[in-house]
Write a protein that holds these residues in place. Structure first.
Motif, PDB file in Angstrom:
ATOM      1  N   THR A   1       0.811  -1.279   0.100  1.00 45.77           N
ATOM      2  CA  THR A   1       0.074  -0.008  -0.042  1.00 45.77           C
ATOM      3  C   THR A   1       0.848   1.163  -0.115  1.00 45.77           C
ATOM      4  O   THR A   1       2.094   1.236   0.139  1.00 45.77           O
ATOM      5  N   ASP A   2       0.237   2.377  -0.120  1.00 44.70           N
ATOM      6  CA  ASP A   2       1.124   3.637  -0.039  1.00 44.70           C
ATOM      7  C   ASP A   2       1.751   3.937   1.285  1.00 44.70           C
ATOM      8  O   ASP A   2       2.688   4.605   1.433  1.00 44.70           O
TER       9      ASP A   2
ATOM     10  N   ARG B   1     -10.419  -4.175   6.957  1.00 45.53           N
ATOM     11  CA  ARG B   1      -9.617  -3.326   7.597  1.00 45.53           C
ATOM     12  C   ARG B   1      -8.118  -3.210   6.702  1.00 45.53           C
ATOM     13  O   ARG B   1      -7.117  -2.335   7.291  1.00 45.53           O
TER      14      ARG B   1
ATOM     15  N   ASP C   1       0.316   5.103 -13.726  1.00 52.12           N
ATOM     16  CA  ASP C   1       0.487   6.630 -14.057  1.00 52.12           C
ATOM     17  C   ASP C   1       1.321   6.827 -15.399  1.00 52.12           C
ATOM     18  O   ASP C   1       1.928   7.923 -15.545  1.00 52.12           O
TER      19      ASP C   1
ATOM     20  N   PHE D   1       3.000   2.821 -10.818  1.00 51.65           N
ATOM     21  CA  PHE D   1       1.424   2.818 -10.523  1.00 51.65           C
ATOM     22  C   PHE D   1       1.659   3.790  -9.272  1.00 51.65           C
ATOM     23  O   PHE D   1       2.472   3.840  -8.645  1.00 51.65           O
ATOM     24  N   SER D   2       0.490   4.280  -8.761  1.00 47.80           N
ATOM     25  CA  SER D   2       0.214   5.064  -7.642  1.00 47.80           C
ATOM     26  C   SER D   2      -1.072   4.285  -6.984  1.00 47.80           C
ATOM     27  O   SER D   2      -2.044   4.002  -7.500  1.00 47.80           O
ATOM     28  N   TYR D   3      -0.906   4.025  -5.556  1.00 51.82           N
ATOM     29  CA  TYR D   3      -2.358   3.808  -4.553  1.00 51.82           C
ATOM     30  C   TYR D   3      -3.063   4.730  -4.664  1.00 51.82           C
ATOM     31  O   TYR D   3      -2.772   5.904  -4.160  1.00 51.82           O
ATOM     32  N   ARG D   4      -4.207   4.264  -5.152  1.00 54.35           N
ATOM     33  CA  ARG D   4      -5.437   5.386  -5.334  1.00 54.35           C
ATOM     34  C   ARG D   4      -6.814   4.981  -4.631  1.00 54.35           C
ATOM     35  O   ARG D   4      -7.709   5.481  -4.987  1.00 54.35           O
TER      36      ARG D   4
ATOM     37  N   MET E   1      -8.180   5.785  -1.771  1.00 45.67           N
ATOM     38  CA  MET E   1      -8.631   6.670  -1.078  1.00 45.67           C
ATOM     39  C   MET E   1      -9.391   7.702  -1.864  1.00 45.67           C
ATOM     40  O   MET E   1     -10.587   7.857  -1.831  1.00 45.67           O
ATOM     41  N   GLN E   2      -8.523   8.066  -2.804  1.00 46.48           N
ATOM     42  CA  GLN E   2      -9.200   9.112  -3.864  1.00 46.48           C
ATOM     43  C   GLN E   2     -10.114   8.826  -4.591  1.00 46.48           C
ATOM     44  O   GLN E   2     -11.212   9.470  -5.148  1.00 46.48           O
TER      45      GLN E   2
ATOM     46  N   THR F   1     -11.289   3.259  -0.332  1.00 51.78           N
ATOM     47  CA  THR F   1     -11.214   2.801   0.933  1.00 51.78           C
ATOM     48  C   THR F   1     -12.434   2.895   1.968  1.00 51.78           C
ATOM     49  O   THR F   1     -12.756   1.810   2.747  1.00 51.78           O
ATOM     50  N   ALA F   2     -13.179   3.917   1.461  1.00 55.69           N
ATOM     51  CA  ALA F   2     -14.364   4.164   2.402  1.00 55.69           C
ATOM     52  C   ALA F   2     -15.450   2.963   2.253  1.00 55.69           C
ATOM     53  O   ALA F   2     -16.304   2.738   2.843  1.00 55.69           O
TER      54      ALA F   2
ATOM     55  N   ASN G   1     -13.536  -0.491   3.694  1.00 60.12           N
ATOM     56  CA  ASN G   1     -12.635  -0.619   5.094  1.00 60.12           C
ATOM     57  C   ASN G   1     -12.846  -1.919   5.809  1.00 60.12           C
ATOM     58  O   ASN G   1     -12.186  -2.464   6.312  1.00 60.12           O
ATOM     59  N   LEU G   2     -14.188  -2.266   5.859  1.00 57.49           N
ATOM     60  CA  LEU G   2     -14.563  -3.446   6.769  1.00 57.49           C
ATOM     61  C   LEU G   2     -14.927  -4.720   5.910  1.00 57.49           C
ATOM     62  O   LEU G   2     -15.537  -5.670   6.522  1.00 57.49           O
TER      63      LEU G   2
ATOM     64  N   ARG H   1     -14.514   8.123  -9.710  1.00 51.50           N
ATOM     65  CA  ARG H   1     -14.704   7.750  -8.467  1.00 51.50           C
ATOM     66  C   ARG H   1     -15.937   6.945  -8.337  1.00 51.50           C
ATOM     67  O   ARG H   1     -16.979   7.013  -8.693  1.00 51.50           O
TER      68      ARG H   1
END
Lengths: 348, 550
Positions: free
Chosen positions: B304-305, B335, B344, B349-352, B354-355, B359-360, B363-364, B416
């Protein structure tokens, strides 16, 4: 023990010849380690001179030295009946009573001799937690990091906290604080629904009290409800703008939802009101990197690495720098940071 | 491109959706969830009180048109029998309840169990079934079937007459140990599909471990040694050669569960991403069809980042942000958040997570099969994930988590992701997920397997967006054009049946076109041939044949 020897010397001056003989025999036997025989001799002294306080002190001391604290109590008590000013008797009786489990009874004797360590323990066992904390803290000042004292102080603090909260719940069952405590209890029991309900009620009653929203927000974090957590962290950080912790948590909740700009603002605020916190520096570095500001990200992570060189956060900062450099085409620097990251990972 | 909300037809579709809500008497959403008539499959994993990890990992499924009647059929991989006191590494499969099953789709949308008739009732007594891969490896026009297992894997050659023949020995692709996901791809662009097989770890009953006492729970993979994956090169004569060592694939051990293929650096050769459980994720860069170099860490997809490992399980490797290069999504445990790595360019590559909202959303959750698929045909690939924690008693360890979970459907709104109703709120132990257009209506459906249960079929209710599905016919390339890179305007796809977890997808290439009624198509075939088709009308399944000349 000097006081006790003094008693003994004084006693010798007043002893009858027969009593003196038994007293000397007792002392010889004690020197030989024959404790039971010595006790028998001192007992004879006390029988021969029942009104002599020192005779009872000697007997009590001998019994106590034999490890029989309960047995030492009657002669020591008798000695103090005959002469309440015998400090040595108070000391021995206080320790004997405490050792035998009569903590409340031991307290006045320990108070007489100002033995704050034993007094603190006696008060803890007698349920007088607040006084115990004071005496144990005084004892710790003399013997810092003593494991027994630390243990008893921890116990006393915990029990005082419990009792205080129990009192609150009993006397003010519908107060905001009672609901807060119930919420905390439910949270510990993993009853998220119950905890949320209680925290909500506490907030309804006292919407501007700091701390409650933080607890409610953490409940939402554990449940992965980042949006609800953000709301509560946001209000909390408005209630306490000087609290870096609230701002940090707000920033983290926003970051988890991908709200990069908002998270940056909150974390910058956290870093302003409470600068030099490695967690904040790491997260703010991460957010600024995501906000296409690699220069600031690098600066923040470098600052973190001056404060913290070996922790998980330090490893993460090296990893973040590696990614930052790689994205910026600085391959050699990226490789160096990756090596540092791997070195720290292996060290764990 | 158009987001759902920017789509001028959004209002119309929303009204239609409301109408459908009343008409169906069910919750609004993309899918209707039902098991069509004729499908009676039930996955048998034989859970025991000893909690051997193998019990938690099966549930393969493949979508293939085995009889070339134009309708996708479904192949389910069963696992097998484990007894409470079992000590041997063989699993009884003779009983019908432990068979794999092939269901032929009928014209009316019902299915018929053709397992016996197709010659697939023998799953290899002793094997504990895991997953499936499909492709026409011998370019004879009929999709073949590769079934992975704990034990030995089986390659079933499609005879073209509704039957299959076990050709494993001749082909030399049995392997040993614990295989999980597999996929066909043409790594050397020679027109013959090669085979990559993921292997999980070294495990057998003699070395199985007990974790936890009261309660006992499934052990972490960290308790067992890692193993290498296997790459078979197709010799073109019905046989394969194990080139794992020669190509460098065997040099990197892992605990692999998922695999997907795409050419991430546009060098003309397909690369491999491997989802590893509790280890670094692997990215094998294809060095001109000769060797592979593992570049996960340098490319930015290993961790992960925050530099943390994830329990990678399912994976997909497609362009979710319509920027022309393939991105990676990997499912993992609760979690950890599913990992989305944006390509990219320049091999990085970049961990994305959250953006992009992942993630939201996760998460569980714990995910297995996953796919980037445009379910609402708005031109943006959405996400579907089969979900469930690996531990069937996880609630006792963490009350915030759940063993059984409903699947995740997240719609892509211009890069998104936002949660959408998947069609079911029923929690289950989701495992495999295969994606395809089951009824050829241009709207992508999902077949999800359930560990120890009946599968679920998510039938797309349809909306108003336009679509285009391409059926590729390779000539110089492999016959199904697997590995071809296709653009439809700003939308990009790769032709592949691989990805997800223990599953094989519809080989056809689907595009959602939003409000566009036609699209300019560009195809880069694995042979290197470039093909352009201008102003192709939307809303059709179009067969495209590779030009003979470049």
């Amino acid at each position: 023990m000097h006081g006790i020897l003094l008693i003994l010397v004084l006693a010798f001056q007043n002893l009858t010849p027969e009593a003196l003989k038994h007293a000397e025999a007792g002392m010889d036997l004690q020197k030989q380690g024959k404790q039971n025989e010595a006790i028998a001799e001192f007992r004879k002294v006390a029988e021969l001179m029942p009104e002599l306080a020192a005779a009872h002190v000697n007997l009590g001391q001998a019994i106590m030295q034999g490890g029989d604290f309960s047995g030492a109590i009657p002669p020591l008590k008798r000695a103090l009946e005959l002469n309440p000013d015998l400090i040595g008797a108070h000391q021995m009786l206080g320790y004997s009573l405490l050792a035998a489990g009569y903590a409340a009874e031991a307290i006045p004797h320990l108070e007489k001799i100002q033995a704050v360590d034993a007094l603190g323990v006696a008060q803890l066992k007698a349920g007088r937690y607040a006084e115990a904390i004071g005496n144990l803290q005084a004892a710790l000042a003399k013997r810092p990091n003593d494991p027994d004292l630390l243990y008893y102080l921890g116990r006393a603090s915990g029990l005082l906290s419990r009792d205080t909260l129990e009192t609150l719940k009993t006397t003010q069952p519908d107060s905001a604080r009672s609901h807060q405590i119930l919420g905390e209890t439910y949270a510990i029991m993993h009853n998220a629904v119950g905890a949320e309900k209680e925290f909500m009620e506490a907030i309804r009653q006292r919407p501007t009290t700091p701390g409650i929203r933080l607890e409610l927000a953490e409940l939402y974090v554990a449940a992965g409800k980042w949006d609800l957590a953000e709301q509560q962290f946001n209000i909390e950080s408005q209630l306490q703008p000087g609290d870096g912790e609230a701002a940090y948590r707000l920033g983290n909740a926003q970051l988890q939802q991908g709200k990069i700009k908002a998270a940056r603002k909150a974390l910058e605020h956290a870093n302003t009101v409470q600068p030099g916190v490695p967690d904040t520096l790491y997260l703010l570095g991460k957010v600024t990197g995501l906000d296409d500001d690699p220069v600031t990200a690098e600066k923040l992570w470098r600052e973190l690495l001056t404060l913290d060189k070996d922790s998980n956060l330090a490893a993460q900062a090296h990893f973040g720098l590696a990614n930052l450099y790689r994205q910026g085409g600085k391959t050699a620097q990226a490789d160096a940071e990756l090596k540092e990251f791997q070195r720290l990972q292996k060290a764990k | 491109m158009l987001s759902l909300k920017r789509d001028p037809m959004f209002k119309v579709r929303a009204i239609a959706g409301v109408f459908a809500l009343f008409a169906a008497g069910a919750g609004a959403g993309i899918f209707d969830v039902a098991l069509p008539a004729g499908i009676a499959f039930r996955h048998e994993n034989s859970p025991t009180p000893r909690k051997h990890l193998i019990e938690a990992m099966g549930g393969g499924v493949a979508l293939l048109d085995y009889n070339n009647d134009g309708l996708l059929d479904i192949f389910f991989v069963n696992s097998g029998q484990i007894t409470a006191t079992q000590q041997t590494n063989t699993f009884a499969r003779a009983n019908e309840r432990y068979w794999n099953r092939l269901y032929r789709q009928n014209r009316d949308g019902s299915y018929t169990d053709v397992t016996t008739a197709a010659g697939l009732s023998n799953a290899g007594d002793g094997n504990y079934g895991m997953g499936a891969a499909t492709a026409d490896y011998d370019n004879d026009g009929f999709p073949d079937l590769y079934v992975t297992s704990y034990g030995h894997n089986i390659l079933y050659h499609n005879n073209g007459n509704g039957t299959f023949t076990d050709v494993t020995s001749k082909a030399g692709v049995a392997t040993s140990g614990w295989s999980v996901s597999a996929g066909f791809f043409d790594y050397d662009n020679d027109g013959k599909l090669d085979l990559f097989v993921t292997r999980y770890m070294e495990w057998d009953f003699a070395h199985s471990k007990s974790c936890g006492t009261s309660p006992r729970f499934y052990c972490s993979p960290a308790e067992f040694p890692a193993v290498s994956n296997v790459l078979f090169r197709n010799n073109g004569n019905g046989t394969f050669e194990d080139v794992s060592t020669r190509t460098g694939i065997a040099a990197k051990k892992g605990k692999a569960l998922g695999v997907a293929f795409a050419d991430y650096d546009a060098d003309g050769f397909p690369d491999i991403v491997v989802a590893n459980d509790g280890m670094e994720q692997l990215l094998f860069h294809n060095d001109a069809g000769k060797t592979f170099t593992e570049r996960g860490l340098e490319a930015g997809i290993a961790l992960t980042d925050d530099g943390k490992r994830i329990s990678g399980m399912g994976v997909d490797f497609r362009d979710f942000d319509n920027d022309g290069d393939p991105d990676i999504v990997i499912t993992d445990l609760a979690r950890q958040n599913y990992a989305l790595y944006r390509n990219d360019g320049h091999g990085l590559f970049s961990y994305r997570s959250m953006q992009t909202g992942i993630t939201a959303l996760t998460n569980l959750n714990s995910g297995w099969g996953i796919g980037f698929v445009d379910f609402d045909n708005d031109g943006w690939k959405d996400l579907f994930a089969a979900q469930s924690h690996v531990m069937d008693n996880v609630e006792g360890l963490d009350a915030s988590l759940h063993y059984l979970e409903p699947p995740l459907l997240a719609l892509n709104h211009v890069g998104r992701f936002e949660r959408a109703e998947s069609g079911t709120t029923v929690a289950s132990a989701g495992r495999g997920a295969a994606f395809g257009d089951m009824d050829n209506d241009g709207w992508m459906d999902v077949v999800m397997t359930v560990l120890g249960g009946k599968p679920q079929i998510f039938h797309n209710r349809k909306g108003n967006g336009h679509w285009l599905t391409l059926k590729l016919r390779g000539t110089r390339s492999n016959r199904d054009g697997q590995g071809a890179i296709i653009s439809a305007g700003t939308r990009h796809e790769i032709a592949t049946t691989a990805g997800s977890y223990v599953s094989a997808n519809d080989p056809r290439v689907h595009f959602g076109l939003g409000s566009d009624t036609k699209a300019d198509i560009e195809i880069l075939w694995p042979s290197g041939t470039k093909q352009k088709l201008n102003a192709v009308a939307a809303d059709q399944i179009l067969t495209v044949t590779e030009p003979e000349a470049r």
